[in-house]
Motif scaffolding. Structure first.
Motif, PDB file in Angstrom:
ATOM      1  N   MET B   1      15.011 -14.264  11.176  1.00  0.00           N
ATOM      2  CA  MET B   1      15.905 -13.766  12.206  1.00  0.00           C
ATOM      3  C   MET B   1      16.911 -12.831  11.543  1.00  0.00           C
ATOM      4  O   MET B   1      17.423 -13.136  10.466  1.00  0.00           O
ATOM      5  N   THR B  24       7.430 -13.506  10.659  1.00  0.00           N
ATOM      6  CA  THR B  24       7.764 -12.701  11.836  1.00  0.00           C
ATOM      7  C   THR B  24       9.264 -12.459  11.821  1.00  0.00           C
ATOM      8  O   THR B  24      10.043 -13.379  11.569  1.00  0.00           O
ATOM      9  N   ARG B  26      12.697 -11.430  13.781  1.00  0.00           N
ATOM     10  CA  ARG B  26      13.222 -11.441  15.138  1.00  0.00           C
ATOM     11  C   ARG B  26      14.666 -10.946  15.133  1.00  0.00           C
ATOM     12  O   ARG B  26      15.543 -11.627  14.603  1.00  0.00           O
ATOM     13  N   THR B  41      12.423 -21.082  12.514  1.00  0.00           N
ATOM     14  CA  THR B  41      13.373 -20.180  11.853  1.00  0.00           C
ATOM     15  C   THR B  41      13.517 -20.570  10.378  1.00  0.00           C
ATOM     16  O   THR B  41      13.899 -21.693  10.060  1.00  0.00           O
TER      17      THR B  41
END
Lengths: 275, 275
Positions: B1, B24, B26, B41
């Motif tokens: 994140m 990934t 974000r 996360t």
């Protein structure tokens, strides 16, 4: 594939890159690279000059061998840039890196450089993108769009003070041809070897740098028992070289600054220290 | 994140790291981070102060939220270190980075810094290992063995000239408490806002930096039509701020160097330019 005799940081970085990208790292000595290349070789990282022995590797033929295997040739020029002709464009080298604090005289901590072959520049994908490599550096866009050309290898704000010192250091090159520098470099290292043979008592040092000009960078490495202590005494007397584990005295010759009288004195002081 | 309002380079690097490690990425605005955290996360990269608006984010509560989700909190301190108390140890921050060329006054291109929580230091695994982070830096070993403690975050030779300038810049901090610096910073920015309100014709600028002290860094950002041209004219008259796309005038206040008279003059010159 990584030069097994590489300057350590290159090897550590190669290992880290291999680990992050899921590749296998294979350390190979430069002379064994052609025989070790295969279908699964993606890239080969080689040092142009061995930082320890001063051996100059054959960049054109090694690059051709790497290309014949369908791999990329990446050269570390730390110990050759500024000392001898390299010919990256001429020999089709893909990528190169180097420092400017050895033969380019930028001083300790001077900026590094990156070379990307012209036709690879628009495909070059830096793992360290930053505002200074963005197509619009001051646009401060949330999405990354790399600049065209080699400047996409930049990251953030460069160290301005070191860049200014380097800019001044590079001015001595104005009007100087690198072939001339190479000729003086070889003359200086030849002369150093002659003086060492003449002055230093037989058997006290052994030269590990190749005698053949085609295999010599701009340094002379002498194997010597107790080399660490010997280098300390040399430095005390103003002859500044390096000690390299376990038993190597390393002398670098920067042709634009070092003269024959310096070289003669260095050999004489070495003989006195070893007497 | 990653902080969706982040300084662009942070976001680009986060994207690159995510891509190389198969994670990934974000982007989430800092205020929405607590609600967006989840089991998946791994780490959250946040800016302590928004480089554009000057908004100060709540480091203790955001760090606690990140920890409650079992993730690591990584803070960028570029716009807070040297301007206000940060309390990394006190608030259990895991990792932090920052520059020394803003409120630590090292000048453009001054070295960056890295913070690693004490109990994470011996597990910290740098993607950029080098001789200078090795347990035996001058051993020049082929195998990488990281040094103990935070110095394993080093890579190769640091830029010595910039380090020397920074060393001198940091001397002004001897005997100075950061709480005192913070108090003066808030007084300077309050005074600047008062002067702007007093001098600048109504409606010409709008402050985008929060008024509440707890939400303010050490800068004031004013929205202003034609901000690029306005900043050029300010700089010509010796009031040096930044222009940030598309319409922001950014003024930084470095408490150890900037006085109230400077602040009054900056507001007066701004009013003259906008008159």
């Amino acid at each position: 594939m990584v030069d097994a005799t590489t300057f350590p940081t290159d090897g550590y970085i190669a290992e880290s890159a291999a680990r992050m990208t899921g590749c296998t790292l294979r350390p190979v000595t430069p002379s064994e690279v052609p025989g070790a290349l295969g279908d699964r070789t993606a890239a080969v990282l080689l040092n142009h000059v061995d930082y320890r022995t001063g051996r100059l590797h054959d960049l054109p033929s090694l690059t051709a061998a790497v290309h014949a295997a369908g791999a990329y040739a990446v050269w570390d020029l730390c110990h050759s840039a500024g000392a001898l002709p390299v010919g990256l464009d001429r020999h089709g080298v893909d990528l190169a890196v180097g420092c400017t604090y050895k033969y380019l005289n930028g001083g300790p901590g001077s900026p590094a450089f990156l070379y990307v072959r012209a036709d690879l520049q628009d495909r070059f994908d830096s793992p360290l993108p930053g505002w200074n490599s963005h197509a619009e550096p001051f646009g401060m866009r949330p999405g990354y769009e790399p600049a065209a050309g080699a400047v996409r290898g930049r990251v953030g704000t460069p160290d301005i003070l070191s860049m200014l010192a380097l800019e001044a250091a590079l001015e001595v090159w104005d009007g100087v041809a690198v072939d001339t520098v190479r000729a003086k470099s070889l003359a200086l290292t030849d002369f150093f070897l002659e003086c060492v043979e003449e002055y230093v008592p037989e058997g006290r040092v052994a030269c590990v740098t190749p005698r053949a000009h085609a295999e010599r960078g701009s340094q002379i490495a002498l194997r010597c028992p107790d080399a660490g202590a010997v280098m300390e005494r040399l430095i005390e007397r103003g002859v500044v070289g390096d000690f390299r584990h376990p038993d190597v005295l390393r002398f670098g010759f920067t042709p634009l600054y070092v003269g024959f009288a310096d070289v003669e004195r260095a050999a004489r002081v070495l003989a006195e220290v070893l007497a």
